[in-house]
Write an enzyme that holds these catalytic residues in place. Structure first.
Site, PDB file in Angstrom:
ATOM      1  CE  LYS A  59      -0.337  -0.473   5.015  1.00  0.00           C
ATOM      2  NZ  LYS A  59      -1.079  -1.186   6.070  1.00  0.00           N
ATOM      3  NE  ARG A 151      -6.887  -0.134  11.165  1.00  0.00           N
ATOM      4  CZ  ARG A 151      -5.687  -0.194  10.576  1.00  0.00           C
ATOM      5  NH1 ARG A 151      -4.952   0.890  10.448  1.00  0.00           N
ATOM      6  NH2 ARG A 151      -5.216  -1.329  10.107  1.00  0.00           N
ATOM      7  CE1 TYR A 276       9.686  31.706   5.393  1.00  0.00           C
ATOM      8  CE2 TYR A 276      10.045  29.372   5.012  1.00  0.00           C
ATOM      9  CZ  TYR A 276       9.686  30.631   4.539  1.00  0.00           C
ATOM     10  OH  TYR A 276       9.338  30.784   3.234  1.00  0.00           O
ATOM     11  CG  MET A 325       6.696  23.562   0.284  1.00  0.00           C
ATOM     12  SD  MET A 325       5.413  24.477  -0.577  1.00  0.00           S
ATOM     13  CE  MET A 325       4.354  24.971   0.760  1.00  0.00           C
TER      14      MET A 325
HETATM   15  C1  LIG Z   1      -0.264  -2.094   6.687  1.00  0.00           C
HETATM   16  C2  LIG Z   1      -0.763  -3.420   7.158  1.00  0.00           C
HETATM   17  C3  LIG Z   1       0.122  -4.466   7.402  1.00  0.00           C
HETATM   18  C4  LIG Z   1       1.630  -4.323   7.311  1.00  0.00           C
HETATM   19  O1  LIG Z   1       2.120  -3.722   8.475  1.00  0.00           O
HETATM   20  P1  LIG Z   1       3.706  -3.625   8.769  1.00  0.00           P
HETATM   21  O2  LIG Z   1       3.778  -3.211  10.175  1.00  0.00           O
HETATM   22  O3  LIG Z   1       4.236  -2.594   7.832  1.00  0.00           O
HETATM   23  O4  LIG Z   1       4.259  -4.962   8.499  1.00  0.00           O
HETATM   24  C5  LIG Z   1      -0.399  -5.698   7.757  1.00  0.00           C
HETATM   25  N1  LIG Z   1      -1.740  -5.872   7.888  1.00  0.00           N
HETATM   26  C6  LIG Z   1      -2.621  -4.871   7.678  1.00  0.00           C
HETATM   27  C7  LIG Z   1      -4.070  -5.123   7.838  1.00  0.00           C
HETATM   28  C8  LIG Z   1      -2.165  -3.609   7.322  1.00  0.00           C
HETATM   29  O5  LIG Z   1      -3.045  -2.624   7.121  1.00  0.00           O
END
Ligand SMILES: *Cc1c(COP(=O)(O)O)cnc(C)c1O
Length: 384
Positions: A59, A151, A276, A325
């Protein structure tokens, strides 16, 4: 933490020769070592043994590494690619022939049709959600159980009933059942309790849903609880060579180096203020280099005044004043030979020195995941 501004004898000149030829006009870029990525994948394989499949989490543009190259490099030992949303899934599907892509986060109702028609595995927290997807056709689902993440997911107490309902749905195909560990790198008692409750649940569920895959372990889980590997594991961060637990760093190889260039050199007198808010005042005459990277590229503004440093010609140079930036100001007083266009290493190795993502993250008061996924669109990705 390393001390910035410490003078180190200059390494021989060849140390700052770039390992690959990156165009001179690039202001900031990352170099991705796909060999290291594959060796980290092999490390995961060794840790979990031959049986379980690997769900490689790619992701957020493969944690900032560029999803296309990462997917190709991992394809040899990846059963499923994990992404956050439909747009990311499309990118994975176009980079690989494998259609096995799992959406790890819930979709918006407006995305259901696209997800189903594309054949992605969707993650649901209830039978009702699975049914809503199945209005658009046959759908494979990953049913998520909440054992403490708080979650997404279904409460453990309701899981068996929800699974029974899904098994009765004509267009719903239960691909997997999973849960997520919120504290595998911090709280082993809580994690063990979670894993025990999921063990019990999985025994019950296997009895009514044979052939369904179970999965739990993220990176920290793979490192600390490999015996709970189940049928699939879901590593993200460790594939990229960054460890959630410092004691495992040596077993992994960082995949990404982040570079920029010197775009202007100046000599400032004692008393001059930098950037800044004028948070840095030169105590003596200094030579500064402007480096062409800023918080718009994902270089965290929060490191301002927190001891961050970069590497120029193999020498550690302090970041002065606030990150802006598009630029940072760096102290190159100890480097009379520095030239416009010189490479600057923000993350990675230069000669004997090395900056890790973890260092930048801790200076910024955040985590490596955020630094990597925050590397911006202006930063070109190069595969080594
Ligand atoms: C992002 C994610 C992972 C991977 O997590 P890491 O700590 O980067 O290994 C695994 N499972 C789910 C559901 C995630 O959203």
């Amino acid at each position: 933490m390393r001390r910035p501004g410490v003078r180190i004898p200059l390494p021989p000149l060849h140390h700052h020769m770039p390992a690959l030829s990156v165009p001179d006009h690039l202001r900031t870029w990352v170099e991705i070592n796909l060999g290291a990525l594959q060796r980290n994948l092999a490390f995961v394989r060794k840790r979990i043994g031959p049986q379980p499949g690997i769900l490689a989490v790619v992701k957020a543009n493969a944690y900032g590494h560029g999803v296309e190259g990462v997917v190709r490099a991992l394809a040899g030992d990846t059963e499923v690619f994990g992404v956050a949303n439909v747009k990311e899934a499309l990118e994975v599907a176009s980079a690989s022939t494998s259609r096995c892509v799992m959406l790890l986060s819930p979709c918006l109702p407006a995305e259901y049709e696209m997800a189903v028609r594309s054949g992605y595995i969707v993650t649901v927290s209830s039978a009702e959600e699975a049914l809503a997807y199945s209005r658009y056709g046959d759908v494979r689902v990953n049913f998520k159980v909440d054992t403490g993440m708080g979650r997404a997911g279904c409460s453990s107490a309701l899981a068996v009933d929800e699974v029974r309902q899904m098994l009765g749905m004509e267009h719903v195909f239960l691909y997997s059942i999973s849960t997520h560990l919120p504290s595998a790198d911090e709280d082993s008692d809580f994690t063990i309790a979670q894993l025990t409750s999921f063990d019990v649940l999985s025994d019950q569920l296997r009895a009514i849903a044979p052939g369904v895959k179970f999965h739990v372990l993220n990176s920290a889980g793979v490192l600390t609880r490999p015996e709970h590997r189940f049928d699939l594991v879901r590593p993200g961060l460790i594939l990229y060579g960054v460890s959630p637990l410092p004691e495992y760093s040596m077993k992994l190889e960082p995949v990404l180096s982040w570079k920029s260039r010197v775009v202007l050199l100046r000599d400032l007198p004692a008393g001059a203020s930098v950037s800044y808010g004028r948070s840095f005042i030169a105590q003596k005459p200094i030579r500064t280099a402007l480096v062409a990277v800023g918080y718009a590229d994902g270089f965290p503004r929060q490191v301002s005044g927190r001891g961050a440093s970069v590497l120029v010609r193999g020498v550690r140079c302090a970041v002065l004043g606030r990150v802006t930036m598009d630029q940072i100001v760096v102290d190159v007083s100890m480097l009379p030979e520095v030239r416009l266009g010189d490479e600057v290493t923000l993350v990675g190795r230069d000669g004997a020195e090395r900056n890790d993502v973890d260092d930048l993250a801790s200076q910024a008061g955040t985590i490596s995941w955020e630094i990597l996924s925050g590397i911006g669109r202006r930063v070109e990705r190069f595969h080594v």
